[in-house]
Design an enzyme around this catalytic site. Structure first.
Site, short mmCIF file in Angstrom:
data_model
loop_
_atom_site.label_atom_id
_atom_site.label_comp_id
_atom_site.label_asym_id
_atom_site.label_seq_id
_atom_site.Cartn_x
_atom_site.Cartn_y
_atom_site.Cartn_z
N HIS A 153 -12.51 1.65 7.35
CA HIS A 153 -11.25 1.22 6.71
C HIS A 153 -11.54 0.27 5.57
CE1 HIS A 153 -12.01 -2.06 9.69
NE2 HIS A 153 -11.56 -2.82 8.73
N HIS A 200 -6.46 0.80 12.76
CA HIS A 200 -6.09 0.76 11.34
C HIS A 200 -7.04 1.62 10.53
CE1 HIS A 200 -9.20 -2.23 11.53
NE2 HIS A 200 -8.97 -2.81 10.39
N HIS A 215 -12.46 -6.29 1.82
CA HIS A 215 -13.69 -5.74 2.40
C HIS A 215 -13.61 -4.24 2.63
CE1 HIS A 215 -11.42 -6.78 6.16
NE2 HIS A 215 -11.94 -5.64 6.60
N HIS A 247 -11.58 -10.28 16.37
CA HIS A 247 -10.24 -10.43 15.82
C HIS A 247 -9.21 -10.36 16.94
CE1 HIS A 247 -11.42 -10.07 11.69
NE2 HIS A 247 -11.88 -8.86 11.82
N TYR A 256 -18.91 -10.09 8.99
CA TYR A 256 -18.62 -9.92 7.57
C TYR A 256 -19.77 -10.47 6.76
CZ TYR A 256 -13.68 -9.07 8.67
OH TYR A 256 -12.52 -8.56 9.16
N GLU A 266 -17.88 -5.22 5.97
CA GLU A 266 -17.76 -5.51 7.40
C GLU A 266 -18.45 -4.39 8.17
OE1 GLU A 266 -13.77 -4.82 8.98
OE2 GLU A 266 -14.11 -6.33 10.53
FE LIG Z 1 -11.69 -4.94 8.57
#
Ligand SMILES: [Fe+2]
Length: 308
Positions: A153, A200, A215, A247, A256, A266
């Protein structure tokens, strides 16, 4: 067939300051596989477990950042349909001829109100993952560096979050999976959108800096691989931004870091499976730190301010 329309993030073209330094980084530290170079000097990569010819392209430029973001759609009929839907919505679209990117069919390009250039395409050569299509083995040989499974993503920033969110939801068929609200308790500060069963496929953050990239994310198998990624980055003296950590938003685990040009990357794993009947999770302004960094429950300044 259940997944139709837009399938997944398929490729993006990143600007780097020094091509060969970046080729070395993405090949030997990240562990992408170089699959080609074109007449304009662009270098093409795929992840070891991807089958299409490429998912990541770099070109040398004066400043870092991303030129465009490409999503693969199911087939040519879907591409035609989405092109006409975009036009009906009021978007100007452009057809990029087949072959302009190596081994890739026609692309339908449009610019969102945040300034980001997106494109859709249906065709890209299947070069396989090296295992073959009959009785495939499970071990892919010759993996190097962090060796992610696939492009996963992007997180991008721009001012008209509402417009770009509505375009992705109402025209391209994405779903809002999670959102962070602004201090007013109503306006979206950020949205995490899926076109698949991933938590996502792209995230948009409200930010006055249009057409910026926070990112690019690549998928790893396990949390152990996230720790190992950080070890590999430190061994190569790469600049780690933050992590390994978890997260709250999407529940992913992550590290990251910055490529040699300052583009944030990431490598992550986890996140729950999403289905379109699920209500979005909402994070309130006072808990945004917990959503982003679940353990420390606080944001860090560099994570908020650095974009390319
Ligand atoms: Fe991400």
């Amino acid at each position: 067939m259940a997944i139709t329309g837009v399938l997944r993030p398929g490729h993006s073209q990143m600007r780097v300051l020094n091509l060969e330094e970046s080729v070395n980084f993405y090949t030997n530290v990240i562990g992408l596989v170089e699959t080609g170079r074109d007449a304009s000097g662009r270098v093409y990569f795929k992840c070891h477990d991807e089958r299409d010819h490429h998912s990541f392209i770099i070109r040398e430029a004066e400043r870092p950042g991303m030129d465009f973001y490409g999503f693969k759609v199911l087939d040519d009929a879907t591409l035609d349909k989405l092109e006409s839907d975009l036009r009906a919505y009021g978007m100007a679209t452009e057809r990029i001829p087949a072959g302009e990117l190596l081994e890739t069919g026609e692309r339908v390009r449009f610019t969102a109100s945040t300034g980001h250039v997106f494109e859709l395409y249906a065709q890209k050569s299947d070069v396989g993952d090296g295992l073959g299509y009959t009785n495939p083995d499970v071990i892919i040989e010759g993996r190097k560096g962090i060796s992610p499974l696939r492009l996963d993503h992007w997180q991008i920033h721009g001012s008209d979050l509402d417009g770009t969110r509505d375009l992705f939801v109402n025209v391209l068929g994405f779903s809002v999976v999670e959102r962070v609200l602004c201090e007013d308790g109503k306006t979206d500060m950020g949205v995490w959108l899926s076109c698949s069963t991933k938590a996502h496929d792209i995230a948009f953050i409200r930010d006055e800096r249009d057409d910026t990239l926070h990112h690019t994310s690549f998928l790893l198998e396990t949390w152990d691989h996230v720790l190992r990624a950080a070890d590999i980055l430190s061994k190569h003296k790469a600049k780690i931004d933050i992590g390994p950590l978890r997260h709250g938003i999407t529940r992913g685990t992550t590290v990251y870091f910055f490529d040699p040009s300052g583009n944030r990357v990431e490598t992550f794993c986890g996140g729950y499976a999403y289905y379109p009947d699920m209500r979005p999770y909402t994070w309130t302004w006072d808990e945004i730190g917990t959503g982003v960094f679940y353990h420390t429950r606080e944001l860090n300044e560099r994570f908020l301010t650095m974009v390319t």
